[in-house]
Design a protein around this motif. Structure first.
Motif, PDB file in Angstrom:
ATOM      1  N   THR A   1       0.837  -1.191   0.000  1.00 21.08           N
ATOM      2  CA  THR A   1       0.000   0.000   0.000  1.00 21.08           C
ATOM      3  C   THR A   1       0.870   1.238   0.000  1.00 21.08           C
ATOM      4  OG1 THR A   1      -1.849   1.130   1.099  1.00 21.08           O
ATOM      5  CG2 THR A   1      -0.190   0.108   2.531  1.00 21.08           C
TER       6      THR A   1
ATOM      7  N   CYS B   1      -3.296   5.762   4.702  1.00 23.57           N
ATOM      8  CA  CYS B   1      -2.483   4.631   4.258  1.00 23.57           C
ATOM      9  C   CYS B   1      -1.827   3.942   5.452  1.00 23.57           C
ATOM     10  CB  CYS B   1      -1.431   5.111   3.270  1.00 23.57           C
ATOM     11  SG  CYS B   1      -0.324   3.820   2.654  1.00 23.57           S
TER      12      CYS B   1
ATOM     13  N   ALA C   1      -2.308  -0.005   6.555  1.00 21.74           N
ATOM     14  CA  ALA C   1      -1.206  -0.954   6.695  1.00 21.74           C
ATOM     15  C   ALA C   1      -1.222  -1.604   8.076  1.00 21.74           C
ATOM     16  CB  ALA C   1       0.127  -0.242   6.459  1.00 21.74           C
TER      17      ALA C   1
ATOM     18  N   ALA D   1       3.828  -1.311   3.728  1.00 19.22           N
ATOM     19  CA  ALA D   1       3.707   0.120   3.451  1.00 19.22           C
ATOM     20  C   ALA D   1       4.927   0.613   2.686  1.00 19.22           C
ATOM     21  CB  ALA D   1       3.540   0.900   4.746  1.00 19.22           C
TER      22      ALA D   1
END
Length: 339
Positions: free
Chosen positions: A85, A144, A148, A155
Motif C-alpha cells: 500500500t 495509508c 497498513a 507500506a
C-alpha cells in the motif's frame, strides 16, 4: 535511520537492471531555453541535455524506486499476502501498482481527492484499488498508515524510504554514462526522493545538483533554512506531484553534504516552461517536470525565483523531465487551425 550511500544507488541499479527503461537523453539547442536580452553568448555556449525520464514505465521516474523497493522485499521474502500500500499524489501510486502487478501482489493506493483524474484512471487500469481521502497528500498518507496497520499490507512510501530514493538515483548513473564530463543536473523537488538519490550519486561523480521547487511548495528550501525538516504550505500548479508538506531527513542530509543549489520558481514560470516544451518539442509533461526547466533563464525571462540557475560558458548540464502523467488538453488552443 539508514544513511543513504552511493553503494545503495549502485545496488539498486543492479537490482532493477532490465526491469526499467534506460533514460533517453536528447540534446537541446541552448537558444531554446537559455540566453538573455540581446543574446547571451556565454549562456548559449553551454551544453544542454534533456533527460526524458517521462518515457519511463508508468510515465515517471517513480518506476525505478518502486521496482527497487518491491524487488528487494521479494528477494528478502518479506512481501506479505496482503500486498503493498502507498499514499501518493499519483505518480508513486502508479509505479507501485505497476511493480506490484509484476510481482503478482495486490496494491492499494491512497490519493487525495484532488488528484488528477488522468492519474486515477491509469491507477485503476493497472489493477490497483484506489481510495480517495482528504485534499492533500498528508491526508492520504495518514489513511495509508492506518490501512497498513490494520491489514498487514507492506507500506511503501512516495519518497521517504532508502530503497525508493536509491532507485530514483539510478537515473543519474545512466545520465553520466551518456554525458561524460557532466557538470550539473537539474531536478524538481517535492518530498525529496528523486533529489536524495540523484544528489547521493552526483556527489560520488562530482556533479552539481540544482534542486528546483515551486515558490509555494518549498519543503527542501525551508528545511535547509531551518536546519531540519519543517512543515510548509502547499499551493502550486505542480502540487499534485510536488506537494509534500515536508522534505525527508534523507533529502536534507543530501543537500547539506553535496554541491547543491536550491532555486524557487513561480507557477507562472512553471506554466511557461511546460508550454515551451510543447511549442518547441511537442513534449507534453506534467507541471512537476516543467518545474526543473523553469529554473533556467530565457530571453524573455532573465531572472527567475531570485535569479534562477545561470549556466557558465562551456558547462554541461542535464535537465530531468521527470513525468508526463498529465492531461495535455490545455496545451493546444481550443480553436487551433486544422489542416
Amino acid at each position: 535511520m539508514h544513511q543513504l550511500t552511493y553503494g545503495d544507488v549502485k545496488a539498486a541499479a543492479d537490482r532493477i537492471a532490465g526491469r526499467v527503461r534506460p533514460v533517453v537523453l536528447s540534446p537541446a539547442d541552448p537558444g531554446e531555453f537559455l540566453g538573455g536580452p540581446g543574446g547571451d553568448r556565454a549562456r548559449e555556449d553551454c551544453e544542454v541535455w534533456l533527460a526524458l525520464e517521462f518515457l519511463q514505465h508508468t510515465g515517471s521516474f517513480k518506476a525505478r524506486g518502486a521496482q527497487n523497493f518491491l524487488q528487494a522485499h521479494r528477494e528478502a521474502g518479506s512481501l506479505p499476502g496482503a500486498g503493498v500500500t502507498i499514499a501518493s499524489g499519483g505518480n508513486a501510486g502508479l509505479a507501485c501498482a505497476w511493480a506490484a502487478g509484476q510481482q503478482g501482489v495486490p496494491a492499494t493506493v491512497f490519493l487525495p481527492a484532488t488528484a488528477p483524474a488522468v492519474k486515477v484512471a491509469r491507477l485503476r487500469g493497472f489493477g490497483a484499488e484506489v481510495r480517495l481521502v482528504g485534499t492533500e497528500y498528508a491526508d492520504a498518507l495518514a489513511a495509508c498508515g492506518d490501512f497498513a496497520a490494520t491489514t498487514g499490507a507492506l507500506a511503501s512510501h512516495a519518497y521517504d524510504h532508502p530503497l525508493i530514493a536509491a532507485g530514483a538515483g539510478t537515473v543519474l548513473e545512466e545520465i553520466v554514462r551518456q554525458v561524460p564530463g557532466l557538470d550539473t543536473v537539474v531536478v524538481a523537488v517535492g518530498g525529496g526522493g528523486l533529489f536524495a538519490g540523484v544528489a547521493t550519486a552526483a556527489r560520488h561523480h562530482g556533479v552539481r545538483v540544482v534542486a528546483v521547487e515551486p515558490e509555494n511548495c518549498r519543503a527542501l528550501n525551508a528545511a535547509i533554512g531551518a536546519g531540519h525538516p519543517v512543515d510548509v504550505t502547499v499551493d502550486s500548479v505542480a502540487a499534485d506531484a510536488l506537494g509534500a508538506r515536508r522534505a525527508s531527513a534523507t533529502a536534507l542530509r543530501a543537500a547539506q553534504r553535496g554541491d547543491v543549489r536550491t532555486v524557487l520558481v513561480s507557477d507562472t514560470e512553471i506554466v511557461r516552461a511546460r508550454r515551451a516544451l510543447w511549442d518547441q518539442r511537442r513534449i507534453a509533461v506534467e507541471h512537476a517536470a516543467a518545474t526543473a526547466l523553469a529554473a533556467l533563464p530565457t530571453a524573455t525571462r532573465p531572472q527567475v525565483g531570485g535569479g534562477g540557475y545561470r549556466p557558465s560558458a562551456g558547462e554541461k548540464l542535464a535537465v530531468v523531465l521527470c513525468g508526463a502523467n498529465t492531461d495535455p488538453g490545455d496545451l493546444t488552443p481550443v480553436h487551433a487551425d486544422r489542416a
